[in-house]
Design a protein around this motif. Sequence first.
Motif, PDB file in Angstrom:
ATOM      1  N   UNK A 102       0.814  -1.211   0.000  1.00  0.00           N
ATOM      2  CA  UNK A 102       0.000   0.000   0.000  1.00  0.00           C
ATOM      3  C   UNK A 102       0.851   1.266   0.000  1.00  0.00           C
ATOM      4  N   UNK A 103       2.042   1.176  -0.523  1.00  0.00           N
ATOM      5  CA  UNK A 103       2.938   2.333  -0.563  1.00  0.00           C
ATOM      6  C   UNK A 103       3.105   2.938   0.831  1.00  0.00           C
ATOM      7  N   UNK A 104       3.143   2.059   1.836  1.00  0.00           N
ATOM      8  CA  UNK A 104       3.348   2.453   3.232  1.00  0.00           C
ATOM      9  C   UNK A 104       2.305   3.462   3.717  1.00  0.00           C
ATOM     10  N   UNK A 105       1.083   3.344   3.226  1.00  0.00           N
ATOM     11  CA  UNK A 105       0.027   4.290   3.565  1.00  0.00           C
ATOM     12  C   UNK A 105      -0.749   3.888   4.817  1.00  0.00           C
ATOM     13  N   UNK A 106      -1.021   2.598   5.003  1.00  0.00           N
ATOM     14  CA  UNK A 106      -1.896   2.161   6.098  1.00  0.00           C
ATOM     15  C   UNK A 106      -1.202   1.137   6.999  1.00  0.00           C
ATOM     16  N   UNK A 107      -1.591   1.152   8.283  1.00  0.00           N
ATOM     17  CA  UNK A 107      -1.124   0.142   9.229  1.00  0.00           C
ATOM     18  C   UNK A 107      -2.298  -0.293  10.109  1.00  0.00           C
ATOM     19  N   UNK A 108      -2.223  -1.521  10.599  1.00  0.00           N
ATOM     20  CA  UNK A 108      -3.204  -2.039  11.546  1.00  0.00           C
ATOM     21  C   UNK A 108      -2.698  -1.706  12.945  1.00  0.00           C
ATOM     22  N   UNK A 109      -3.521  -0.996  13.725  1.00  0.00           N
ATOM     23  CA  UNK A 109      -3.137  -0.599  15.082  1.00  0.00           C
ATOM     24  C   UNK A 109      -3.581  -1.608  16.127  1.00  0.00           C
ATOM     25  N   UNK A 110      -4.741  -2.222  15.923  1.00  0.00           N
ATOM     26  CA  UNK A 110      -5.224  -3.219  16.882  1.00  0.00           C
ATOM     27  C   UNK A 110      -5.966  -4.309  16.125  1.00  0.00           C
ATOM     28  N   UNK A 111      -5.863  -5.515  16.648  1.00  0.00           N
ATOM     29  CA  UNK A 111      -6.544  -6.662  16.054  1.00  0.00           C
ATOM     30  C   UNK A 111      -6.832  -7.642  17.178  1.00  0.00           C
ATOM     31  N   UNK A 112      -8.110  -7.919  17.406  1.00  0.00           N
ATOM     32  CA  UNK A 112      -8.512  -8.799  18.492  1.00  0.00           C
ATOM     33  C   UNK A 112      -9.457  -9.869  17.971  1.00  0.00           C
ATOM     34  N   UNK A 113      -9.312 -11.040  18.536  1.00  0.00           N
ATOM     35  CA  UNK A 113     -10.183 -12.156  18.185  1.00  0.00           C
ATOM     36  C   UNK A 113     -10.621 -12.834  19.479  1.00  0.00           C
ATOM     37  N   UNK A 114     -11.936 -13.001  19.636  1.00  0.00           N
ATOM     38  CA  UNK A 114     -12.459 -13.628  20.838  1.00  0.00           C
ATOM     39  C   UNK A 114     -13.771 -14.334  20.512  1.00  0.00           C
ATOM     40  N   UNK A 115     -13.828 -15.615  20.801  1.00  0.00           N
ATOM     41  CA  UNK A 115     -15.046 -16.405  20.585  1.00  0.00           C
ATOM     42  C   UNK A 115     -15.600 -16.264  19.171  1.00  0.00           C
ATOM     43  N   UNK A 116     -14.718 -16.206  18.192  1.00  0.00           N
ATOM     44  CA  UNK A 116     -15.136 -16.123  16.801  1.00  0.00           C
ATOM     45  C   UNK A 116     -15.360 -14.730  16.273  1.00  0.00           C
ATOM     46  N   UNK A 117     -15.340 -13.729  17.140  1.00  0.00           N
ATOM     47  CA  UNK A 117     -15.487 -12.338  16.686  1.00  0.00           C
ATOM     48  C   UNK A 117     -14.096 -11.760  16.432  1.00  0.00           C
ATOM     49  N   UNK A 118     -13.963 -11.049  15.331  1.00  0.00           N
ATOM     50  CA  UNK A 118     -12.695 -10.431  14.959  1.00  0.00           C
ATOM     51  C   UNK A 118     -12.940  -8.946  14.784  1.00  0.00           C
ATOM     52  N   UNK A 119     -12.155  -8.122  15.472  1.00  0.00           N
ATOM     53  CA  UNK A 119     -12.285  -6.675  15.372  1.00  0.00           C
ATOM     54  C   UNK A 119     -10.896  -6.083  15.199  1.00  0.00           C
ATOM     55  N   UNK A 120     -10.758  -5.201  14.227  1.00  0.00           N
ATOM     56  CA  UNK A 120      -9.474  -4.550  14.001  1.00  0.00           C
ATOM     57  C   UNK A 120      -9.664  -3.094  13.646  1.00  0.00           C
ATOM     58  N   UNK A 121      -8.653  -2.299  13.958  1.00  0.00           N
ATOM     59  CA  UNK A 121      -8.658  -0.879  13.616  1.00  0.00           C
ATOM     60  C   UNK A 121      -7.279  -0.499  13.124  1.00  0.00           C
ATOM     61  N   UNK A 122      -7.256   0.500  12.261  1.00  0.00           N
ATOM     62  CA  UNK A 122      -5.983   0.954  11.736  1.00  0.00           C
ATOM     63  C   UNK A 122      -6.040   2.400  11.308  1.00  0.00           C
ATOM     64  N   UNK A 123      -4.883   2.899  10.922  1.00  0.00           N
ATOM     65  CA  UNK A 123      -4.773   4.275  10.459  1.00  0.00           C
ATOM     66  C   UNK A 123      -4.112   4.309   9.088  1.00  0.00           C
ATOM     67  N   UNK A 124      -4.465   5.324   8.342  1.00  0.00           N
ATOM     68  CA  UNK A 124      -3.863   5.569   7.034  1.00  0.00           C
ATOM     69  C   UNK A 124      -3.321   6.994   7.056  1.00  0.00           C
ATOM     70  N   UNK A 125      -2.042   7.134   6.733  1.00  0.00           N
ATOM     71  CA  UNK A 125      -1.418   8.443   6.733  1.00  0.00           C
ATOM     72  C   UNK A 125      -1.168   8.934   8.138  1.00  0.00           C
ATOM     73  N   UNK A 126      -0.968  10.227   8.327  1.00  0.00           N
ATOM     74  CA  UNK A 126      -1.005  11.229   7.259  1.00  0.00           C
ATOM     75  C   UNK A 126       0.172  11.056   6.299  1.00  0.00           C
ATOM     76  N   UNK A 127      -0.114  11.296   5.053  1.00  0.00           N
ATOM     77  CA  UNK A 127       0.894  11.162   4.014  1.00  0.00           C
ATOM     78  C   UNK A 127       0.593  12.149   2.893  1.00  0.00           C
ATOM     79  N   UNK A 128       1.634  12.641   2.287  1.00  0.00           N
ATOM     80  CA  UNK A 128       1.475  13.532   1.145  1.00  0.00           C
ATOM     81  C   UNK A 128       1.138  12.697  -0.073  1.00  0.00           C
ATOM     82  N   UNK A 129      -0.048  12.916  -0.611  1.00  0.00           N
ATOM     83  CA  UNK A 129      -0.513  12.177  -1.789  1.00  0.00           C
ATOM     84  C   UNK A 129      -1.431  13.079  -2.606  1.00  0.00           C
TER      85      UNK A 129
END
Length: 171
Positions: free
Chosen positions: A89-116
């Motif tokens: 992804x041209x180093x644009x986005x990263x995953x900040x959190x990723x959790x899995x519990x009892x079959x539920x998966x939740x993740x959050x991430x950020x993109x940028x800031x980047x000059x584009x």
Amino acid sequence: MRAMIRTMPIAALILLAGCGARADSPDNIPKMGKWQKDVKLVALIANDVWIDRKDAPLDLPPDRNEVIPCIEPALQTKNRINSNFLANTEKLCTVDSLESSDGAIVGKGTCGPASRFGGTMSGTMEFDGREREDRIDATLSMNVNLKQSSGATERIRVGVEMKWKRLGDCT
């Protein structure tokens, strides 16, 4: 913009990938077998206006539909996802959190800031899914603002739906 849009299907493919081992892991909810994997763009919105794929002002990767003869879908680690993200992804986005519990998966991430694209792009992404022995359903959404040098801000929202369905035993 093109890199940001391409990020969504890549993210959907990277978050859940196959385990290479040929033995079913008792610690993993989805069972090994023959699986169908569908990844589909379900929303593309710019400044609160829905855009059809055919009318998008940029190349969008196609939806994916494939059958994998023998795989055990497994949630990847945050570090592995980020390593793949940064390569795709041209180093644009990263995953900040990723959790899995009892079959539920939740993740959050950020993109940028980047000059584009003549401005500064920044935003968030969220992953929400549910895995069972024979099915995985998930959505990935991204909200990005592109603040242009003129001061105008473009708001872009993208949604991707991912479905895995176990078709039977390995073939």
